[in-house]
Design a protein around this motif. Structure first.
Motif, short mmCIF file in Angstrom:
data_model
loop_
_atom_site.label_atom_id
_atom_site.label_comp_id
_atom_site.label_asym_id
_atom_site.label_seq_id
_atom_site.Cartn_x
_atom_site.Cartn_y
_atom_site.Cartn_z
N MET A 1 15.12 15.48 -32.95
CA MET A 1 13.74 15.92 -33.10
C MET A 1 13.38 16.88 -31.96
N PRO A 2 12.72 17.98 -32.28
CA PRO A 2 12.28 18.90 -31.23
C PRO A 2 11.24 18.23 -30.34
N ALA A 3 11.25 18.57 -29.09
CA ALA A 3 10.27 18.03 -28.15
C ALA A 3 8.92 18.68 -28.42
N ALA A 4 7.87 17.86 -28.44
CA ALA A 4 6.53 18.38 -28.69
C ALA A 4 6.01 19.17 -27.49
N ASP A 5 6.38 18.76 -26.29
CA ASP A 5 5.92 19.43 -25.09
C ASP A 5 7.13 20.03 -24.37
N THR A 6 7.15 21.33 -24.24
CA THR A 6 8.29 22.00 -23.59
C THR A 6 7.96 22.44 -22.17
N ASN A 7 6.84 21.99 -21.65
CA ASN A 7 6.42 22.34 -20.28
C ASN A 7 6.38 23.85 -20.06
N GLY A 8 5.89 24.57 -21.03
CA GLY A 8 5.74 26.01 -20.87
C GLY A 8 7.01 26.80 -21.01
N LYS A 9 8.07 26.21 -21.56
CA LYS A 9 9.34 26.91 -21.73
C LYS A 9 9.59 27.16 -23.21
N GLY A 10 10.61 27.94 -23.51
CA GLY A 10 11.00 28.18 -24.89
C GLY A 10 9.97 28.98 -25.64
N ILE A 11 9.61 28.50 -26.82
CA ILE A 11 8.70 29.24 -27.70
C ILE A 11 7.31 29.38 -27.08
N ASP A 12 6.90 28.39 -26.26
CA ASP A 12 5.60 28.48 -25.59
C ASP A 12 5.53 29.70 -24.68
N LEU A 13 6.61 29.95 -23.96
CA LEU A 13 6.66 31.09 -23.05
C LEU A 13 6.60 32.40 -23.84
N LEU A 14 7.32 32.46 -24.94
CA LEU A 14 7.29 33.66 -25.78
C LEU A 14 5.88 33.91 -26.30
N LEU A 15 5.22 32.89 -26.78
CA LEU A 15 3.89 33.05 -27.35
C LEU A 15 2.88 33.52 -26.31
N ARG A 16 3.04 33.08 -25.08
CA ARG A 16 2.15 33.55 -24.00
C ARG A 16 2.40 35.03 -23.71
N LEU A 17 3.65 35.46 -23.78
CA LEU A 17 3.99 36.85 -23.48
C LEU A 17 3.59 37.81 -24.60
N CYS A 18 3.58 37.34 -25.84
CA CYS A 18 3.33 38.22 -26.98
C CYS A 18 1.88 38.57 -27.21
N ASN A 19 0.95 37.87 -26.61
CA ASN A 19 -0.46 38.23 -26.70
C ASN A 19 -1.01 38.18 -28.13
N PHE A 20 -0.69 37.12 -28.87
CA PHE A 20 -1.23 36.98 -30.22
C PHE A 20 -2.70 36.60 -30.14
N ALA A 21 -3.46 36.97 -31.17
CA ALA A 21 -4.91 36.80 -31.15
C ALA A 21 -5.35 35.34 -31.16
N ASN A 22 -4.64 34.50 -31.92
CA ASN A 22 -5.07 33.10 -32.03
C ASN A 22 -3.89 32.23 -32.46
N ALA A 23 -4.14 30.95 -32.60
CA ALA A 23 -3.08 30.00 -32.96
C ALA A 23 -2.52 30.27 -34.35
N GLN A 24 -3.36 30.77 -35.25
CA GLN A 24 -2.88 31.06 -36.60
C GLN A 24 -1.84 32.18 -36.59
N THR A 25 -2.07 33.24 -35.83
CA THR A 25 -1.09 34.32 -35.77
C THR A 25 0.17 33.89 -35.03
N GLU A 26 0.02 33.00 -34.06
CA GLU A 26 1.21 32.44 -33.39
C GLU A 26 2.07 31.67 -34.39
N CYS A 27 1.42 30.87 -35.24
CA CYS A 27 2.15 30.10 -36.26
C CYS A 27 2.86 31.03 -37.24
N LEU A 28 2.21 32.12 -37.61
CA LEU A 28 2.84 33.08 -38.52
C LEU A 28 4.08 33.72 -37.88
N ALA A 29 3.98 34.04 -36.60
CA ALA A 29 5.12 34.63 -35.90
C ALA A 29 6.29 33.65 -35.83
#
Length: 140
Positions: A1-29
């Protein structure tokens, strides 16, 4: 099972760098990235929009490089079908940058790339031999 909390690593880090408008666009990406891993399923082409300097090209480049590796990059829109097919053959993701206008023919070709298509043309103008090119790729 994937870890729910990655401590700001992995996909969380990418999403912070990509500057998506909201959580919905992050989910689409993230859904697009996951879809790129299944070669038999057509994946809709994402369209990154925003004002100048918002990071559209940088975000697109990051998403492409997750799939392509560091050699993946954004490309200019090709002028014709033959050049588009050459661009498609160059990698798994065809990412076009700075599209201020998408001609109807190019739009149709992009749909064919995502769903899968085949191009047939004569090998030489002097004979009846043909060359077949089949393709299905991801677009960004």
């Amino acid at each position: 099972m994937p870890a729910a909390d990655t401590n700001g690593k992995g996909i969380d880090l990418l999403l912070r760098l990509c500057n998506f408008a909201n959580a919905q666009t992050e989910c689409l990406a993230v859904a697009w990235l996951i879809g790129c891993l299944g070669p038999s399923v057509p994946v809709p082409a994402p369209f990154l929009t925003g004002p100048q300097g918002a990071g559209k090209s940088t975000g697109g480049r990051m998403l492409v490089r997750i799939i392509e590796g560091m050699s993946g990059d954004l490309r200019r829109a090709p002028k014709d079908e033959e050049n588009l097919i050459a661009a498609v053959a160059a990698g798994w993701v065809t990412a076009l940058d700075n599209l201020s206008h998408l001609a109807p023919d190019l739009s149709d070709l992009m749909c064919c790339i995502v769903t899968g298509a085949e191009t047939i043309k004569r090998a030489l103008y002097t004979d009846g031999d043909v060359v077949r090119a089949r393709y299905r790729r991801r677009c960004c």
